[in-house]
Scaffold this active site. Sequence first.
Site, mmCIF file in Angstrom:
data_model
loop_
_atom_site.group_PDB
_atom_site.id
_atom_site.type_symbol
_atom_site.label_atom_id
_atom_site.label_comp_id
_atom_site.label_asym_id
_atom_site.label_seq_id
_atom_site.Cartn_x
_atom_site.Cartn_y
_atom_site.Cartn_z
ATOM 1 N N LYS A 58 7.024 -7.597 9.793
ATOM 2 C CA LYS A 58 6.556 -6.884 8.614
ATOM 3 C C LYS A 58 7.600 -5.976 7.980
ATOM 4 O O LYS A 58 7.542 -5.680 6.795
ATOM 5 C CB LYS A 58 5.306 -6.066 9.001
ATOM 6 C CG LYS A 58 4.482 -5.584 7.826
ATOM 7 C CD LYS A 58 3.127 -5.092 8.321
ATOM 8 C CE LYS A 58 2.301 -4.548 7.171
ATOM 9 N NZ LYS A 58 2.788 -3.267 6.649
ATOM 10 N N LYS B 43 0.839 -1.212 0.000
ATOM 11 C CA LYS B 43 0.000 0.000 0.000
ATOM 12 C C LYS B 43 0.869 1.254 0.000
ATOM 13 O O LYS B 43 0.612 2.204 -0.752
ATOM 14 C CB LYS B 43 -0.922 -0.029 1.217
ATOM 15 C CG LYS B 43 -2.128 0.849 1.120
ATOM 16 C CD LYS B 43 -3.168 0.451 2.141
ATOM 17 C CE LYS B 43 -2.626 0.444 3.541
ATOM 18 N NZ LYS B 43 -2.206 -0.812 4.094
ATOM 19 N N PHE C 280 -3.668 -1.210 6.729
ATOM 20 C CA PHE C 280 -4.283 -2.508 6.451
ATOM 21 C C PHE C 280 -5.391 -2.378 5.395
ATOM 22 O O PHE C 280 -5.335 -1.507 4.540
ATOM 23 C CB PHE C 280 -4.743 -3.194 7.739
ATOM 24 C CG PHE C 280 -3.574 -3.601 8.618
ATOM 25 C CD1 PHE C 280 -2.581 -4.438 8.121
ATOM 26 C CD2 PHE C 280 -3.452 -3.143 9.922
ATOM 27 C CE1 PHE C 280 -1.490 -4.798 8.911
ATOM 28 C CE2 PHE C 280 -2.364 -3.511 10.719
ATOM 29 C CZ PHE C 280 -1.389 -4.344 10.211
ATOM 30 N N ALA D 99 -3.591 0.331 12.191
ATOM 31 C CA ALA D 99 -4.998 0.353 11.787
ATOM 32 C C ALA D 99 -5.787 -0.815 12.366
ATOM 33 O O ALA D 99 -7.017 -0.806 12.345
ATOM 34 C CB ALA D 99 -5.109 0.344 10.271
ATOM 35 N N PHE E 24 3.806 -8.003 -9.182
ATOM 36 C CA PHE E 24 4.912 -8.847 -8.735
ATOM 37 C C PHE E 24 5.489 -9.549 -9.955
ATOM 38 O O PHE E 24 4.785 -9.771 -10.941
ATOM 39 C CB PHE E 24 4.425 -9.888 -7.716
ATOM 40 C CG PHE E 24 4.408 -9.386 -6.309
ATOM 41 C CD1 PHE E 24 3.580 -8.329 -5.951
ATOM 42 C CD2 PHE E 24 5.219 -9.942 -5.334
ATOM 43 C CE1 PHE E 24 3.554 -7.839 -4.661
ATOM 44 C CE2 PHE E 24 5.201 -9.459 -4.030
ATOM 45 C CZ PHE E 24 4.371 -8.409 -3.694
ATOM 46 N N ARG F 69 1.912 7.654 7.144
ATOM 47 C CA ARG F 69 2.202 7.462 8.570
ATOM 48 C C ARG F 69 3.697 7.211 8.765
ATOM 49 O O ARG F 69 4.381 6.766 7.854
ATOM 50 C CB ARG F 69 1.423 6.265 9.125
ATOM 51 C CG ARG F 69 -0.060 6.555 9.330
ATOM 52 C CD ARG F 69 -0.796 5.301 9.705
ATOM 53 N NE ARG F 69 -0.657 4.296 8.648
ATOM 54 C CZ ARG F 69 -0.812 3.004 8.815
ATOM 55 N NH1 ARG F 69 -1.081 2.515 10.015
ATOM 56 N NH2 ARG F 69 -0.698 2.185 7.802
ATOM 57 N N TRP G 180 6.817 -0.450 -7.984
ATOM 58 C CA TRP G 180 7.922 -1.125 -7.313
ATOM 59 C C TRP G 180 9.123 -1.240 -8.264
ATOM 60 O O TRP G 180 10.244 -0.927 -7.887
ATOM 61 C CB TRP G 180 7.477 -2.517 -6.837
ATOM 62 C CG TRP G 180 8.531 -3.246 -6.067
ATOM 63 C CD1 TRP G 180 8.822 -3.111 -4.746
ATOM 64 C CD2 TRP G 180 9.441 -4.227 -6.583
ATOM 65 N NE1 TRP G 180 9.858 -3.937 -4.397
ATOM 66 C CE2 TRP G 180 10.255 -4.627 -5.507
ATOM 67 C CE3 TRP G 180 9.645 -4.799 -7.848
ATOM 68 C CZ2 TRP G 180 11.259 -5.593 -5.648
ATOM 69 C CZ3 TRP G 180 10.646 -5.750 -8.000
ATOM 70 C CH2 TRP G 180 11.437 -6.139 -6.902
ATOM 71 N N THR H 161 3.939 1.427 -1.077
ATOM 72 C CA THR H 161 4.610 1.459 -2.371
ATOM 73 C C THR H 161 3.707 2.088 -3.433
ATOM 74 O O THR H 161 4.138 2.949 -4.206
ATOM 75 C CB THR H 161 4.988 0.024 -2.784
ATOM 76 O OG1 THR H 161 5.802 -0.537 -1.748
ATOM 77 C CG2 THR H 161 5.753 -0.004 -4.094
#
Lengths: 559, 559
Positions: free
Chosen positions: B109, B75, B305, B277, B385, B98, B413, B77
Amino acid sequence: MTDIEIAQKNVMIPVTEIASKIGISEESLELYGKYKAKVSFAKLKALQAKAADSSSRGKLILVTAMTPTAAGEGKSTVTIALGDGLNKIGKKTVIALREPSLGPCFGVKGGACGGGYAQVVPMEDINLHFTGDIHAITAANNLMAALIDNHLQQGNELGIDPRTISWKRCVDLNDRALRNVIIGLGSRIDGVPRESHFQISVASEIMAIVCLSKTISELKDRINRITIGETYSKRPVTFGELKCTGAVAALLKDAIRPNLVQTLEKNPAFIHGGPFANIAHGCNSINATLCALATGDYVVTEAGFAADLGAEKFMDIKCRLNGIAPDAAVIVATIRALKMHGGVAKADLGIENLDALRAGFANVKCHIENMKKFGVNVVVAVNKFISDTDAEIELVKKLALDAGSEAVLCEGWGKGGDGAKELALKIVELTQKPSAFKPLYDLKLGLKEKIETLAKEIYRADHVEFDPKALKKISAYSAAGYGELPVCMAKTQNSISHDKSMLGSPSGYVFPVRDVQLYSGAGFVVAFAGDIVDMPGLPKAPSALNIDVDDDGLISGLF
Amino acid sequence: MTDIEIAQKNVMIPVTEIASKIGISEESLELYGKYKAKVSFAKLKALQAKAADSSSRGKLILVTAMTPTAAGEGKSTVTIALGDGLNKIGKKTVIALREPSLGPCFGVKGGACGGGYAQVVPMEDINLHFTGDIHAITAANNLMAALIDNHLQQGNELGIDPRTISWKRCVDLNDRALRNVIIGLGSRIDGVPRESHFQISVASEIMAIVCLSKTISELKDRINRITIGETYSKRPVTFGELKCTGAVAALLKDAIRPNLVQTLEKNPAFIHGGPFANIAHGCNSINATLCALATGDYVVTEAGFAADLGAEKFMDIKCRLNGIAPDAAVIVATIRALKMHGGVAKADLGIENLDALRAGFANVKCHIENMKKFGVNVVVAVNKFISDTDAEIELVKKLALDAGSEAVLCEGWGKGGDGAKELALKIVELTQKPSAFKPLYDLKLGLKEKIETLAKEIYRADHVEFDPKALKKISAYSAAGYGELPVCMAKTQNSISHDKSMLGSPSGYVFPVRDVQLYSGAGFVVAFAGDIVDMPGLPKAPSALNIDVDDDGLISGLF
């Protein structure tokens, strides 16, 4: 005007200009706002190299003090005034101080930026978060604790006995309710229940390690060597065995580098590292001192509380381990504290009382004698209060001469550097005399003998009574090869002894060592005497009641 | 190359140049090094005023996500890539994110600075201490706790029943052993024994308050209103009664102001405030969003999230309370997560599987429907991806159309802003359509009814089962006048439901509310569903094992 009002009225110059006064260019700085900066790694290395050469470094002056009242005797104030005073008389001088802990700011003692017209600024920032060093230390310390408890939780491969874990969590606050806790309660997913403890961050081994490490490699080596507990088969476990030292060191990559700020008179001051002197080793970082020695012809530094605590540790731990030596020492005294040691009640300290002064001077005399045992030339600085009378000041000067020293009035609080010119001239004179620094004890002495030497030579006890638990731990530390570490005494700051009610110059008493704790990463053994604890408490009316901030971010009530 | 290698290879420009791109002069900045800065109080006020006028502020785009895998779906990214992409197509765009918590950095994470060629930098600093905001929040939170326990210790004048104290201490780490503790053990001088708890700092009410307060006055008002427990006579006690709010606010004077940094493509990003979140309200600070709205024609922000958590709270709490509204929303999806929701095991997520993709899309469909309930136009962004096949991507596009939305590939990405141009164009198109934002529920509904609305409309439960304890507290909160506060749900991020094993689009189940907690300072009631806790734990092999730092301060292994 209050200290904070004086500081806020002052107009600072950019820290880049302060840096350029001592040959540090803007590229060698990392700015934290306009008035605070850290030295870059490259510059730090260069300054370390320069300071390593005793022919190219400045003279080192240690400011220490007599046994203080609860408010402190103005050691930081005199340190800053003396630095400004030396600059006033044309000596290029740099100050090296500790950074303040939040604990005293919200508790009793207040901040640690000096006072009156002898302050380092921006005082609110320095007193609160500054450049985040202590927060980084707290986080690194607590990450270690979380990793240790996670090791227990995830199967305890190393077989650590939870009952032996000595690593404490910390907060940089006075929070007595965290002294003794039980953690890991709940269910299977909530950790392994065990007794544990929090200490104030400034007493943590990580704080000591940050203050004693010159490079990140050294920092990591020391973190690896920290003893965190024992296995069920009684083998000591080091933190290095958890293989997470890099992560802890990553949190400390900025904290290891000194911070540069300015005095009210626009002179440079490195403020870095903040171990308390009663429950830790009490000196600013070696890196800050080396940066100051490389950039100033004179360096004025301080060590916490009275000469039996900070100054002793400054010499027996910090100077000894780093091959540096003080060229002179200043013992800060106040007429008020002298009268307190002479038996006067707090309410009457403002009234002239020559007899009490004379009696109380025994405390200063003891500290003068103690400093001379390290081969250091000393002068007494009388930090002037408005209530002091001329007769009192004259008497102190006479008593100091009788004790083989001299006393000089320091009016830095009221007059800044101008008020410390006489002290500055005296210091220049003193540092021209030969100095023959030597530590108090030989490291080859046993741990027990080192403690006894401290107790008899410095604290003036007749003998030491060791708790059997302490003796057992001393034997174990010696057997494990830690016998040649220096000792860091944790004891009250309110007396030369272990007992705060013993004012003046105590003698003929028993010094009780309750416990010892190995700081194998920092490289010393902490001994606890009397009822000292490594987590202070808040008073009934904490300073937090007086502090405020307005909508422009202007802080009031901080002192 | 790893994320950190890409970030370290990138050459940043001074943050002063970034600021000047959006009309912020150097005098309006407080620098933290060359590449991080806080906005001054004066500038913050000016930007708040500009953003308050809906005709002069930018368009607000919310980036949210489908229900994620453990690694997250990128998110941040996509947020960063979309910001860079909008700038690439000539739209002056500012990002609002954030700031990362240390907990995930050392846990599972990782950090929260985006990835690949869509990152905010300096990523090591942002991921670790940044400008000290979270440390300040931790210190402020724990000062409050120390003052509360000191009140008990010093005579308990207010008559606070220690068994009712709901104020928790915090650390910004994953430390499960601190979830349930007993504090105040020892002797009479060591505090009052009681059960207590630590939470992670980013779940604390102080974090929420910093994120929701526009001024220091508002901050102090909110701190005063915090409920800390009850008296023995069951009267709720607020922190204001301890009269130390000014001191707590003083610790937060810098933390309340937004931080400015840059993306790899040298576009401005405000990064400020970091509530999780799942266990908090999950949005960056209102001040950061207002600064971005005042300086950008487009603002891309994210909420934590999936859309059932961060996005719902963004709209029902942050937007509603501040009179702002999203002009469009992006739901980030990955082919891998879609297949996971379609029942594919982790090891096989890299293999093409159109059936699983089709089944898993039910999750995205549910989030699309949910977002439309707020009257917001949405687009699905497929975060690319390497293992994604063309057939899979085409299928997602088709499924999105069937669900009344569109799906656009985002290759941020791998390609930075260039990889998000198509998404950027789609967003410009979408924000030209009329938006009819409305919160999900009316604040006048009862607390119980608000929770039921969330459970049925967003989490798709049949009905809610309240623990009797929760119902009792809800009644008490309503009776005390808190019935019109919004609800902040604490529940797993791994399912739209309360149960992480319920993948896809759950329905026909009972949503269990275990407990509720009043955050009267932040202005919401937290409801706890399922087994969610507000202090995460570390895994068996935490990320801390991989992180290191060298002698030049260069960090490795952080992701």
